[in-house]
Design a protein around this motif. Structure first.
Motif, PDB file in Angstrom:
ATOM      1  N   THR A 307      49.091  99.566   0.308  1.00 21.95           N
ATOM      2  CA  THR A 307      47.693  99.756   0.248  1.00 21.95           C
ATOM      3  C   THR A 307      47.039 100.616  -0.791  1.00 21.95           C
ATOM      4  O   THR A 307      45.815 100.309  -1.060  1.00 21.95           O
ATOM      5  N   GLN A 308      47.722 101.655  -1.361  1.00 24.69           N
ATOM      6  CA  GLN A 308      47.268 102.391  -2.302  1.00 24.69           C
ATOM      7  C   GLN A 308      46.222 103.483  -1.726  1.00 24.69           C
ATOM      8  O   GLN A 308      45.713 103.993  -2.599  1.00 24.69           O
ATOM      9  N   LEU A 309      46.047 103.493  -0.500  1.00 31.55           N
ATOM     10  CA  LEU A 309      44.968 104.270  -0.014  1.00 31.55           C
ATOM     11  C   LEU A 309      45.400 105.955  -0.087  1.00 31.55           C
ATOM     12  O   LEU A 309      46.582 106.044   0.205  1.00 31.55           O
ATOM     13  N   ASP A 310      44.639 106.653  -0.846  1.00 27.18           N
ATOM     14  CA  ASP A 310      44.762 107.720  -1.157  1.00 27.18           C
ATOM     15  C   ASP A 310      43.375 108.775  -1.179  1.00 27.18           C
ATOM     16  O   ASP A 310      42.487 108.599  -1.739  1.00 27.18           O
ATOM     17  N   TRP A 311      43.098 109.223   0.148  1.00 25.36           N
ATOM     18  CA  TRP A 311      41.890 110.050   0.416  1.00 25.36           C
ATOM     19  C   TRP A 311      40.689 108.909   0.355  1.00 25.36           C
ATOM     20  O   TRP A 311      39.771 109.111  -0.470  1.00 25.36           O
ATOM     21  N   PRO A 312      40.647 107.925   1.060  1.00 23.86           N
ATOM     22  CA  PRO A 312      39.920 106.783   1.107  1.00 23.86           C
ATOM     23  C   PRO A 312      38.525 107.335   1.595  1.00 23.86           C
ATOM     24  O   PRO A 312      38.478 107.980   2.651  1.00 23.86           O
ATOM     25  N   GLY A 343      47.457  95.663   8.370  1.00 24.55           N
ATOM     26  CA  GLY A 343      48.748  96.263   8.015  1.00 24.55           C
ATOM     27  C   GLY A 343      49.001  96.636   6.598  1.00 24.55           C
ATOM     28  O   GLY A 343      48.144  97.032   5.968  1.00 24.55           O
ATOM     29  N   ASP A 344      50.274  97.009   6.180  1.00 23.71           N
ATOM     30  CA  ASP A 344      50.691  97.538   4.791  1.00 23.71           C
ATOM     31  C   ASP A 344      50.499  96.449   3.855  1.00 23.71           C
ATOM     32  O   ASP A 344      51.521  95.845   3.509  1.00 23.71           O
ATOM     33  N   VAL A 345      49.170  96.138   3.245  1.00 24.97           N
ATOM     34  CA  VAL A 345      48.947  95.192   2.337  1.00 24.97           C
ATOM     35  C   VAL A 345      48.375  95.561   1.193  1.00 24.97           C
ATOM     36  O   VAL A 345      47.706  96.648   1.217  1.00 24.97           O
ATOM     37  N   ALA A 346      48.699  94.976   0.100  1.00 23.83           N
ATOM     38  CA  ALA A 346      48.192  95.424  -1.301  1.00 23.83           C
ATOM     39  C   ALA A 346      46.729  94.967  -1.323  1.00 23.83           C
ATOM     40  O   ALA A 346      46.360  94.057  -0.744  1.00 23.83           O
ATOM     41  N   PRO A 347      45.945  95.861  -2.092  1.00 25.77           N
ATOM     42  CA  PRO A 347      44.667  95.435  -2.150  1.00 25.77           C
ATOM     43  C   PRO A 347      44.661  94.236  -3.130  1.00 25.77           C
ATOM     44  O   PRO A 347      45.611  93.876  -3.935  1.00 25.77           O
ATOM     45  N   LEU A 348      43.520  93.248  -2.994  1.00 26.25           N
ATOM     46  CA  LEU A 348      43.451  92.058  -3.982  1.00 26.25           C
ATOM     47  C   LEU A 348      42.975  92.542  -5.490  1.00 26.25           C
ATOM     48  O   LEU A 348      43.478  91.967  -6.291  1.00 26.25           O
ATOM     49  N   ARG A 349      42.383  93.751  -5.444  1.00 24.10           N
ATOM     50  CA  ARG A 349      41.897  94.293  -6.849  1.00 24.10           C
ATOM     51  C   ARG A 349      41.900  95.586  -6.866  1.00 24.10           C
ATOM     52  O   ARG A 349      41.530  96.099  -5.886  1.00 24.10           O
ATOM     53  N   VAL A 350      42.159  96.238  -8.155  1.00 25.69           N
ATOM     54  CA  VAL A 350      41.770  97.623  -8.128  1.00 25.69           C
ATOM     55  C   VAL A 350      41.323  97.850  -9.604  1.00 25.69           C
ATOM     56  O   VAL A 350      41.549  97.577 -10.461  1.00 25.69           O
TER      57      VAL A 350
END
Lengths: 430, 300
Positions: A307-312, A343-350
């Motif tokens: 997910t790359q979540l980092d202090w959302p 779940g553990d999914v990648a974002p569509l865009r970053v």
């Protein structure tokens, strides 16, 4: 009680003595404000009815032992520092919360006037009567044309102002649990949901509630998985509440095992005391039913390394394009997920990189009508991106509250200070 | 100016509510409490960016409960922690890691510890200084407590600075130097409107009137008729200096206070005796450096 005006400073930082002198001028206003009618700043330790100088007052007069000293250096930011953003596309208004000067600034969505590099706001709501203290996020109610903000550390309240408010305006105020960072409105149900970081709870109130009012529902308990909940959105089409979490979790935040209860047990001499669990959990976005009540499990959880979540910090939902946007404070990015991601999914865009100028993003909003994403950086600028932006792209528009290149001090609600004697540096937690 | 470096990101284990920090020169490390994860984090002194801690203390055996202030005992190589949630001071080896039991725990009714925020340690006199307020239930008074460095269990403080002559309506942190206690007297009177189940500490209003709340579930504090006034609408704070031998209702021996100081509600303080500098942070206002060598050495 005298009500001195707050100043919206445009001064640039100068030499240290100049900085401190100006700080003294600004802070002298605050200090005068802080003195209630009964006790003035010089009279601590002296009763209001006493006519004899106290020992403390005598000490004040001994300049050798301190007194009214001018600091030789100070670190201070005289400009606003944005902390949250909200957009009202019906009325073409973008609102920012300003943690540093404790104000709200409203701008046009486009076509703002710029003077000396600073975007001119339509209005600034600022002053002691506003009750704005440690304000976190901001939200707008396009139906009632109101702007809200919340006190995230002290004050324990959410304040609502009409768009027409100017300066030191008095809000409609609702008391909320400690550490309230963000809120979201459901116009269909006429309810407002508030996330409180300090007690891991989401409380739901009737929209328009004021004063001391019981919440009509709350989401709270170990099953919820709430762990320092920051940003919140309310998808009123699907009646779902989304909450962004840091992941720091402690069993003591849930009433049954309150550490304060623990101390009560001690004082009564009880022998058996509960042992409280604590964990560092991954950051997450947790989605609940909008009718959730009590200790409930979420409908979906976005969590995991992909997910790359980092202090959302802040989140927003777009039911037209079926997206969730995340202000990802930890790595200076904006993440875009599918609305029903799980779940553990990648974002569509970053959206990430030096050209984006995203730095310490703490606020985010989606303008579905114009297909734009707004980002508030904790500092001197907010930015608008195309909704389909990806990668290291420049923003479409920038709103600045200070001349370009102005340094950001970035301290907020600082309650501790350390001195690194090896490096001659000050350690300042925020 | 902007910071020279920042430690931030999920890997750091930091979150909101960091009420303490201390630098360990003997190991070049930074020790920080993580209040909402009931943990004590230790970072490398040159940590930067999204860097994880070198180690951390966390778990049910630690008895950590909303840890706020931290201090170091360089002689015994201990970390001292002021726990807001359990009104206790817990002590750990500074190389402690994981679910470690405290080597000392100062807690109980004899200690008179209530809502405590700060802790500092004087190695020369082996004195632990704790800032906060007296116990809960029925009344609460802001105070500075002093304990022996070896105190453990339910013990009375050596001395306690408390009362109206102190000028303290709300203290936050302390720093000590050779028998002197420097106190950041914040004066902010936070009255949480909501809380979870159970009796919770009272907070003294600025006229010293005791204040007795009861709480049941998630609801506003019983007895409140209106939203409490802002904690910041209180007399201006100051930096006060007391001797470690002070006891009872006594004023400070030195003070930094007034309009020119720029201080409104100072929350924390650090000392640089070598340069005669006192560093003070004021939330929402800034970080201030005072050159006051004349304030050092008053306790000798």
């Amino acid at each position: 009680m005298r009500r001195p005006k707050r100043l919206r400073s445009r001064s640039r930082l100068g030499i240290a003595a100049g900085i401190c002198a100006l700080a003294s001028l600004l802070l002298s206003v605050v200090s005068d404000l802080a003195a209630p009618a009964r006790a003035q700043a010089g009279d601590v330790g002296q009763s209001a009815s006493s006519s004899h100088p106290s020992a403390l007052q005598s000490a004040l007069n001994r300049a050798l032992l301190g007194g009214d000293l001018t600091p030789v250096r100070c670190v201070i930011d005289h400009y606003p520092e944005f902390s949250g953003v909200a957009v009202d596309s019906d009325h073409d208004v973008v609102a920012f919360s300003d943690f540093n000067l404790k104000s709200l600034l409203l701008y046009r969505r486009t076509g703002n006037v710029v003077e000396d590099g600073i975007t001119q706001p339509l209005t600034q709501i600022i002053g002691p009567d506003t009750r704005c203290e440690t304000i976190g996020n901001v939200l707008v109610d396009p139906v009632r044309r109101e702007v809200y903000t919340l006190n995230a550390d002290t004050g324990d309240s959410i304040m609502a102002f009409p768009y027409s408010a100017r300066g030191d305006a008095t809000p409609r105020t609702l008391a909320v649990p400690h550490g309230a960072f963000a809120a979201a409105i459901n116009q269909v149900r006429k309810e407002i949901a508030v996330s409180s970081t300090a007690v891991d709870i989401v409380t739901i109130f009737r929209l328009g509630a004021t004063g001391l009012t019981h919440p009509i529902r709350y989401i709270w308990g170990a099953k919820t998985g709430l762990a320092v909940p920051w940003g919140i959105f309310w998808d009123q089409q699907h009646n779902e509440i989304g909450v962004a979490n840091d992941g720091n979790w402690w069993e003591g935040d849930f009433g049954k095992h309150s550490a304060r209860d623990l101390n009560l047990v001690r004082l009564q001499g009880a022998q058996n005391e509960p042992r409280l669990k604590a964990e560092f959990r991954p950051p997450s976005i947790r989605i609940y039913s909008g009718l959730a009540q009590g200790d409930v499990t979420p409908l979906r959880v976005i969590q995991g390394p992909k997910t790359q979540l980092d202090w959302p910090r802040s989140i927003a939902v777009d039911t037209v394009h079926n997206l969730i946007a995340v202000a990802n404070l930890g790595n200076n990015s904006v993440l875009i997920f599918a609305r029903d991601a799980n779940g553990d999914v990648a974002p569509l865009r970053v959206i990430h990189g030096p050209h984006t100028e995203i730095r310490n993003p703490t606020g985010i909003a989606i303008d579905s009508r114009h297909a734009e994403i707004w980002v508030a950086n904790f500092g001197h600028q907010g930015e608008a991106f195309d909704l389909n932006a990806q990668g290291d792209v420049a923003p479409k528009r920038i709103i600045r509250n200070a001349p370009p290149g102005t340094p950001v001090v970035g301290t907020n609600s600082t309650m501790a200070l350390g001195y690194d004697s090896k490096r001659n540096q000050l350690l300042v937690p925020n | 100016m902007q910071p020279v470096r920042t430690i931030q990101g999920s890997h750091t284990r930091l979150s909101r509510t960091i009420h303490g920090v201390v630098y360990n020169p003997a190991r070049d490390e930074i020790v920080i409490p993580s209040t909402h994860a009931a943990a004590i984090l230790t970072f490398a002194g040159d940590a930067s960016g999204n860097q994880p801690p070198l180690r951390y203390i966390q778990g049910p055996d630690t008895r950590l409960s909303e840890p706020c202030g931290v201090a170091l005992d360089p002689v015994r190589k201990h970390i001292l922690v002021a726990n807001l949630g359990s009104h206790s001071v817990t002590v750990y080896p500074w190389l402690g890691q994981g679910n470690v039991k405290p080597v000392q725990e100062i807690a109980g009714p004899k200690t008179r510890l209530g809502s405590i925020m700060g802790v500092s340690y004087d190695p020369e006199h082996d004195v632990i200084v704790v800032s906060g307020s007296e116990p809960t239930i029925s009344r609460s008074r802001p105070a500075i407590f002093m304990f022996r460095g070896t105190d453990d269990g339910d013990v009375a403080p050596l001395r306690e600075i408390v009362g109206p002559k102190t000028g303290i309506l709300g203290d936050w942190h302390t720093a000590v130097y050779k028998g002197e206690i420097f106190v950041s007297v914040m004066q902010s009177d936070l009255i949480p409107t909501y809380t979870s189940a159970g009796l919770v500490p009272t907070y003294v209003k600025y006229d010293f009137t005791p204040h007795i709340p009861t709480y049941h579930g998630i609801s506003p504090r019983a007895g409140l008729k209106t939203i409490p006034p802002s904690g910041w609408v209180a007399p201006a704070g100051f930096v006060g200096v007391w001797s470690e031998t002070a006891n009872g209702d006594v004023p400070p021996i030195a003070i930094i206070k007034g309009v020119d100081t720029g201080l409104s509600h100072p929350s924390s303080i650090a000392l640089n005796p070598k340069e005669g500098e006192i560093y003070v942070v004021d939330p929402g206002h800034g970080i201030f450096t005072f050159l006051a060598p004349q304030l050092f050495g008053l306790g000798e």
